[in-house]
Write a protein that holds these residues in place. Structure first.
Motif, short mmCIF file in Angstrom:
data_model
loop_
_atom_site.label_atom_id
_atom_site.label_comp_id
_atom_site.label_asym_id
_atom_site.label_seq_id
_atom_site.Cartn_x
_atom_site.Cartn_y
_atom_site.Cartn_z
N GLU A 1 44.41 33.33 47.81
CA GLU A 1 43.19 33.75 47.11
C GLU A 1 42.90 32.84 45.92
O GLU A 1 41.74 32.47 45.68
CB GLU A 1 43.32 35.20 46.64
CG GLU A 1 43.22 36.22 47.76
CD GLU A 1 43.48 37.63 47.28
OE1 GLU A 1 42.67 38.52 47.58
OE2 GLU A 1 44.51 37.86 46.61
N VAL A 2 43.94 32.49 45.17
CA VAL A 2 43.75 31.58 44.03
C VAL A 2 43.20 30.24 44.52
O VAL A 2 42.28 29.66 43.91
CB VAL A 2 45.07 31.39 43.26
CG1 VAL A 2 44.93 30.29 42.21
CG2 VAL A 2 45.48 32.70 42.59
N ALA A 3 43.74 29.74 45.62
CA ALA A 3 43.28 28.45 46.16
C ALA A 3 41.83 28.54 46.64
O ALA A 3 41.04 27.62 46.42
CB ALA A 3 44.20 28.00 47.30
N ARG A 4 41.48 29.63 47.30
CA ARG A 4 40.10 29.81 47.77
C ARG A 4 39.14 29.96 46.60
O ARG A 4 38.01 29.44 46.65
CB ARG A 4 40.02 31.00 48.71
CG ARG A 4 40.59 30.69 50.10
CD ARG A 4 41.08 31.94 50.83
NE ARG A 4 40.11 33.01 50.85
CZ ARG A 4 40.47 34.31 50.90
NH1 ARG A 4 41.75 34.66 50.91
NH2 ARG A 4 39.53 35.24 50.93
N PHE A 5 39.56 30.65 45.56
CA PHE A 5 38.72 30.76 44.36
C PHE A 5 38.54 29.38 43.75
O PHE A 5 37.43 29.01 43.35
CB PHE A 5 39.37 31.73 43.36
CG PHE A 5 38.46 32.14 42.24
CD1 PHE A 5 37.84 33.38 42.23
CD2 PHE A 5 38.21 31.29 41.16
CE1 PHE A 5 37.00 33.76 41.20
CE2 PHE A 5 37.37 31.66 40.12
CZ PHE A 5 36.76 32.90 40.14
N HIS A 6 39.62 28.62 43.65
CA HIS A 6 39.56 27.28 43.05
C HIS A 6 38.56 26.40 43.78
O HIS A 6 37.83 25.63 43.14
CB HIS A 6 40.96 26.64 43.08
CG HIS A 6 41.04 25.35 42.35
ND1 HIS A 6 41.33 25.26 41.01
CD2 HIS A 6 40.86 24.07 42.78
CE1 HIS A 6 41.32 23.99 40.64
NE2 HIS A 6 41.05 23.25 41.70
N ALA A 7 38.50 26.52 45.10
CA ALA A 7 37.59 25.68 45.88
C ALA A 7 36.13 25.99 45.59
O ALA A 7 35.26 25.15 45.81
CB ALA A 7 37.88 25.88 47.37
N ARG A 8 35.86 27.19 45.06
CA ARG A 8 34.49 27.60 44.75
C ARG A 8 34.22 27.66 43.25
O ARG A 8 33.10 28.01 42.84
CB ARG A 8 34.20 28.98 45.35
CG ARG A 8 34.19 29.01 46.85
CD ARG A 8 33.93 30.43 47.37
NE ARG A 8 33.94 30.46 48.83
CZ ARG A 8 32.87 30.26 49.59
NH1 ARG A 8 31.70 30.01 49.03
NH2 ARG A 8 32.97 30.30 50.90
N ASP A 9 35.21 27.36 42.44
CA ASP A 9 35.10 27.54 40.99
C ASP A 9 34.19 26.47 40.38
O ASP A 9 34.53 25.28 40.36
CB ASP A 9 36.50 27.45 40.37
CG ASP A 9 36.57 27.95 38.95
OD1 ASP A 9 35.51 27.98 38.28
OD2 ASP A 9 37.67 28.32 38.51
#
Length: 257
Positions: free
Chosen positions: A203-211
């Protein structure tokens, strides 16, 4: 007077964008669905219903809000016919996910709305969604506790489906149906609300990709360069005294000061 009426709800409406209200709940994956032409705030009505015993999955949907609100009491424009203004009541058995619920719901909402958006949906800590065209959506989470036990959470969501004309506002692709948007929003948000615990590494990685903030200079909650978020939901800002972690506050970019 019913709890909903006391909370500022007008009369219930029989249709929403041409769909019968009684058919809409099953179509979009909601539990008991309360549809109104106008409310003061879907959040206030949802809290009133929850206090009266509304079950998990109960949703309050309105064509407009007279006093919609976001975090820190900020006003949210909720014009008739222009967007999805809805609050979901959930009753998680495990309260461990409440601290990250805004981020988890935001991620789920971004992924759900991507196919309907004119450009990739981006995330801004802690509760906003953007497209290249402007702010697309906002999330408001309010929890109610009974002693030390979580009783319910109200998940308020506002999505600009159609261009509003308000400065800085984005919208979904022209021709998008509000019902089609709801059919993507509700299952995604309910699944996110059911997840316990901190954010996973995925989830952290997926958030980072959209941050949209990573690499940009922040003025608040502390000055420095935004480095992302961690599993606790904190924003990481690299400043002159090292990396600062913030669990509360609002992200303000230096260029906006």
């Amino acid at each position: 007077m019913s709890g909903a009426a006391a909370a500022g709800a007008g009369p219930a409406t029989s249709t929403y964008d041409g769909v019968e209200s009684r058919e809409l709940g099953p179509r979009i994956g909601a539990g008991p669905l309360h549809v109104f032409e106008s409310v003061s705030s879907t959040m206030d009505v949802a809290h009133a219903l929850a206090a009266d015993g509304a079950t998990a999955g109960t949703a309050v949907l309105s064509d407009m809000q007279r006093a919609g609100r976001g975090r820190l009491g900020r006003a949210w424009q909720s014009d008739p016919g222009q967007g999805v203004w809805i609050t979901l009541v959930e009753r998680p058995r495990d309260a461990s996910g409440v601290e990250v619920l805004s981020l988890r719901v935001g991620l789920a909402l971004a992924e759900a709305l991507d196919p309907l958006a004119p450009s990739p949906v981006r995330l801004k800590w802690p509760n906003d969604l953007y497209t290249a065209e402007g702010k697309l959506a906002g999330i408001l989470i309010e929890a109610r506790w009974r002693d030390a036990r979580l009783d319910w959470v109200a998940i308020g969501i506002g999505v600009n489906v159609r261009p509003s004309g308000h400065p800085g506002a984005g919208a979904l692709r022209p021709g998008t149906s509000r019902v089609d948007a709801l059919a993507r929003i509700i299952p995604a948000v309910r699944a996110a609300a059911a997840r316990p615990g901190s954010l996973s590494a995925d989830e952290v990685a997926r958030f980072h990709a959209r941050d949209l903030a990573v690499g940009r200079r922040a003025a608040a909650p502390s000055p420095g360069i935004v480095a992302g978020i961690d599993a606790s939901g904190a924003i990481l800002i690299a400043g002159p005294d090292g990396t600062q972690r913030h669990r509360t506050g609002s992200l303000v970019f230096a260029e906006d000061v």
